[in-house]
Design an enzyme around this catalytic site. Structure first.
Site, PDB file in Angstrom:
ATOM      1  N   HIS A 176       7.706  -7.770  -3.855  1.00  0.00           N
ATOM      2  CA  HIS A 176       6.386  -8.203  -4.339  1.00  0.00           C
ATOM      3  C   HIS A 176       6.488  -9.546  -5.055  1.00  0.00           C
ATOM      4  O   HIS A 176       6.896  -9.597  -6.200  1.00  0.00           O
ATOM      5  CB  HIS A 176       5.818  -7.166  -5.309  1.00  0.00           C
ATOM      6  CG  HIS A 176       5.422  -5.893  -4.637  1.00  0.00           C
ATOM      7  ND1 HIS A 176       4.205  -5.736  -4.038  1.00  0.00           N
ATOM      8  CD2 HIS A 176       6.089  -4.729  -4.448  1.00  0.00           C
ATOM      9  CE1 HIS A 176       4.123  -4.536  -3.512  1.00  0.00           C
ATOM     10  NE2 HIS A 176       5.263  -3.895  -3.742  1.00  0.00           N
ATOM     11  N   LYS A 214     -11.711 -11.330 -15.030  1.00  0.00           N
ATOM     12  CA  LYS A 214     -12.035 -11.445 -16.455  1.00  0.00           C
ATOM     13  C   LYS A 214     -11.473 -12.724 -17.089  1.00  0.00           C
ATOM     14  O   LYS A 214     -12.163 -13.406 -17.837  1.00  0.00           O
ATOM     15  CB  LYS A 214     -11.458 -10.226 -17.189  1.00  0.00           C
ATOM     16  CG  LYS A 214     -11.880 -10.101 -18.631  1.00  0.00           C
ATOM     17  CD  LYS A 214     -13.177  -9.368 -18.709  1.00  0.00           C
ATOM     18  CE  LYS A 214     -13.671  -9.237 -20.118  1.00  0.00           C
ATOM     19  NZ  LYS A 214     -14.924  -8.487 -20.168  1.00  0.00           N
ATOM     20  N   CYS A 266       5.365  -6.007   1.558  1.00  0.00           N
ATOM     21  CA  CYS A 266       5.702  -4.587   1.451  1.00  0.00           C
ATOM     22  C   CYS A 266       5.080  -3.793   2.616  1.00  0.00           C
ATOM     23  O   CYS A 266       5.468  -3.991   3.752  1.00  0.00           O
ATOM     24  CB  CYS A 266       5.277  -4.064   0.094  1.00  0.00           C
ATOM     25  SG  CYS A 266       6.204  -2.621  -0.355  1.00  0.00           S
ATOM     26  N   TYR A 267       4.076  -2.948   2.368  1.00  0.00           N
ATOM     27  CA  TYR A 267       3.455  -2.238   3.482  1.00  0.00           C
ATOM     28  C   TYR A 267       2.935  -3.244   4.516  1.00  0.00           C
ATOM     29  O   TYR A 267       3.009  -3.014   5.728  1.00  0.00           O
ATOM     30  CB  TYR A 267       2.305  -1.344   2.987  1.00  0.00           C
ATOM     31  CG  TYR A 267       1.528  -0.680   4.114  1.00  0.00           C
ATOM     32  CD1 TYR A 267       2.042   0.442   4.761  1.00  0.00           C
ATOM     33  CD2 TYR A 267       0.300  -1.186   4.543  1.00  0.00           C
ATOM     34  CE1 TYR A 267       1.342   1.039   5.813  1.00  0.00           C
ATOM     35  CE2 TYR A 267      -0.399  -0.601   5.586  1.00  0.00           C
ATOM     36  CZ  TYR A 267       0.126   0.515   6.216  1.00  0.00           C
ATOM     37  OH  TYR A 267      -0.558   1.101   7.240  1.00  0.00           O
ATOM     38  N   ASP A 313     -19.083 -10.903 -20.741  1.00  0.00           N
ATOM     39  CA  ASP A 313     -19.602 -11.071 -19.384  1.00  0.00           C
ATOM     40  C   ASP A 313     -21.089 -11.411 -19.346  1.00  0.00           C
ATOM     41  O   ASP A 313     -21.504 -12.331 -18.653  1.00  0.00           O
ATOM     42  CB  ASP A 313     -19.361  -9.800 -18.546  1.00  0.00           C
ATOM     43  CG  ASP A 313     -17.920  -9.351 -18.629  1.00  0.00           C
ATOM     44  OD1 ASP A 313     -17.081 -10.194 -18.991  1.00  0.00           O
ATOM     45  OD2 ASP A 313     -17.643  -8.170 -18.350  1.00  0.00           O
ATOM     46  N   GLY A 362       0.841  -1.187   0.000  1.00  0.00           N
ATOM     47  CA  GLY A 362       0.000   0.000   0.000  1.00  0.00           C
ATOM     48  C   GLY A 362       0.875   1.235   0.000  1.00  0.00           C
ATOM     49  O   GLY A 362       2.070   1.149   0.300  1.00  0.00           O
ATOM     50  N   GLU A 394       4.077 -11.216  -6.188  1.00  0.00           N
ATOM     51  CA  GLU A 394       2.971 -11.386  -7.135  1.00  0.00           C
ATOM     52  C   GLU A 394       3.257 -10.821  -8.516  1.00  0.00           C
ATOM     53  O   GLU A 394       2.533 -11.107  -9.459  1.00  0.00           O
ATOM     54  CB  GLU A 394       1.702 -10.739  -6.549  1.00  0.00           C
ATOM     55  CG  GLU A 394       1.694  -9.218  -6.429  1.00  0.00           C
ATOM     56  CD  GLU A 394       2.392  -8.678  -5.171  1.00  0.00           C
ATOM     57  OE1 GLU A 394       3.214  -9.415  -4.596  1.00  0.00           O
ATOM     58  OE2 GLU A 394       2.142  -7.512  -4.803  1.00  0.00           O
TER      59      GLU A 394
END
Ligand code: XMP
Length: 513
Positions: A170, A369, A83-84, A228, A56, A172
């Site tokens: 990170h 998605k 991280c944060y 969608d 963050g 990810e």
């Protein structure tokens, strides 16, 4: 969602929060994001097997620093801070965080000091992606450092007894080597999750839930031609069959063959109840004389609701309205950052059908998605629908610069179809985010045979993008552009010049209006 194998991601505002959840789900473990300040009761009710604290933009010493309920550290389940999230753990558990002398952004070389659990199979060194201004100067009691970089002596730390872990980098993001391995170690070895989250299991649980909720009542669903809403309809149809009626509105500014395609897919292939309404005249009448793009959007959005409402009222016993709301929309509206501008507002007709008192069903609200695409394939939908380029709600109206008329829509439809045909023929369709034609309001001189012409210009727009937020113009080979130009000028009456748009977003946008 009745899954026991779940990881909770608490969101502290990182641009990568969604990515964390997606990476966990790629491991077939269900993951959900909740705002950082969610109550402990809600967390207990969700019953995760592990919690990840996202990164963050804040500093833990900010007056308004977002802090979670301290009780998350007493639940007896593993926690991973990123991280944060790491600084937060250090701060809340009695360590010390300070401004780093040198802010660290981008790549850094990580040296691994302990590869026994979280950093297992990472090797001795690796490139990781950092983005922080604060760093840990003293780890909390019970923690030991497990990795460092030149700039961060504590780039990762662990309290193995309590199963608390923290990373300054990170895992990810794609730039972190072996980042997926770190998350896998956390999810499987530390949280002991089993990989059970598959699309087949999703279809099973969701269709059961829909059946239980709907009972013998009826459901209506607005079909836009996009992925969608089509997947929503097919999923609900699988659950309740003919109790579902789809409504497709032709607003006069659709692509060539769109209405036929939707009808043939849903009616002929899936045998659904579908009402197709040709409301093009109504829409075009309302659009008469309108040149302002935002006005066009509003008119089309409002008119859509009117038409939909009229049709839905004709369906006796309709109690539910199905919508293709996706997880990112849900997060945006619940995250503590507050709702950000939503571009698909006119499809969210729910709140507007007040007097009909339709209740909402949003079976995709837990999916990203790319998961919707996988789901569509599992449900037997053709690739032609699943991997289509996005198409804006206001349709060709925002690609006809200035006033929309039926004649202009017809011209643009033809030119647009040629662009897509040739892009597909050249095998470029799937590498491109969106490709389309724009009808410009200027006339230029040309010569056809021996005659001078004075006709309109079409611009071809093709962009590459991952999310539509930023985009670069697609480097379509000259030969393909040549064929597109030739065909449009020869086959579309009213066009005598074709140009190619070579602007990126930002500073331009994808659409011209
Ligand atoms: P821009 O032009 O803002 O487009 O770069 C980004 C993405 O959003 C789509 N777009 C819309 N979609 N209603 C929609 O449903 C709209 O009013 C709208 N305006 C832009 C655009 O096609 C691109 O994918």
């Amino acid at each position: 969602m009745h899954f026991t194998e779940k990881i909770l991601v608490l969101d502290f505002g990182s641009q990568y929060t969604q990515l964390i959840a997606r990476r966990v789900r790629e491991q077939k473990v269900y993951s959900e994001i909740l705002p950082y300040n969610v109550s402990l009761e809600r967390i207990k009710e969700f019953a995760p097997k592990g919690i990840i604290l996202s990164g963050g933009p804040s500093s833990v010493y900010d007056k308004k620093a977002p802090l979670p309920d301290k009780g998350i550290f007493e639940l007896g389940i593993p926690v991973l801070g990123i991280c944060y999230g790491m600084q937060l753990m250090a701060y809340m558990l009695g360590g010390k965080v300070a401004k780093a002398a040198k802010r660290e952004y981008g790549r850094a070389e990580l040296t691994i000091d302990d590869n026994s659990d979280l950093l297992k199979k990472m090797g001795a060194r690796g490139i990781v992606w950092m983005s922080h201004g604060d760093k840990i100067v003293r780890q909390p009691k019970g923690f030991t450092p497990i990795a460092h970089t030149g700039n961060s002596p504590i780039a990762a730390m662990a309290n193995k007894d309590r199963k608390f872990y923290a990373l300054q980098f990170h895992p990810e993001v794609a730039h972190t080597e072996n980042g997926t391995k770190v998350l896998k170690n956390f999810v499987f070895n530390i949280c002991k999750c089993k990989p059970e989250w598959t699309m087949q299991s999703f279809i099973g649980t969701t269709t059961k839930e829909i059946r239980e909720k709907v009972g013998r009542d009826k459901v209506v669903c607005a079909i836009s031609g996009g992925v969608d809403s089509a997947v929503t309809a097919v999923l609900i149809h699988k659950a309740i069959g003919k109790q579902l009626t789809c409504i497709f509105v032709d607003n006069g500014v659709l692509r060539k063959g769109e209405a036929d395609k939707v009808e043939s897919t849903l009616k002929k292939h899936f045998h659904m109840n579908i009402v197709c309404v040709d409301a093009s005249k109504r829409f075009l009448k309302k659009l008469k004389g309108v040149t302002d793009p935002e006005k066009k959007r509003k008119i089309i959005g409002n008119e859509f609701i009117h038409v939909f409402e009229e049709e839905a009222k004709k369906i006796k016993g309709a109690k539910y309205l199905a919508q293709g709301t996706l997880y990112p929309d849900v997060i945006e509206s619940t995250s503590f950052k507050g709702p950000s501008a939503t571009i698909k507002s006119h499809h969210n007709v729910g709140g507007l059908l007040k007097d009909m008192k339709l209740r909402l069903i949003e079976p995709l609200r837990e999916l990203f998605k790319d998961e919707v695409r996988v789901l569509g394939r599992e449900l037997g939908m053709a690739d032609e629908i699943i991997s289509r380029h996005p198409f804006p709600g206001p349709g060709l109206a925002i690609r006809i610069i200035e006033e929309v008329t039926q004649e202009r829509a017809e011209i643009l439809r033809k030119a647009d179809a040629i662009v897509l045909e040739e892009i597909k023929k050249a095998g470029l369709y799937h590498d491109i985010w969106q490709a389309f034609a724009v009808l410009l309001p200027i006339k230029t001189v040309g010569v056809m045979g021996d005659e001078r012409t004075y006709e309109n210009v079409v611009a071809v727009r093709a962009v590459k993008s991952v999310d539509g937020m930023t985009a670069d113009w697609a480097k379509i080979p000259y030969e393909v552009l040549g064929i597109i130009s030739n065909r449009i000028i020869n086959e579309v009456k009213g066009i005598n010049r074709v140009v190619f748009d070579i602007s990126s977003k930002p500073p331009s946008t994808i659409e011209w209006e």
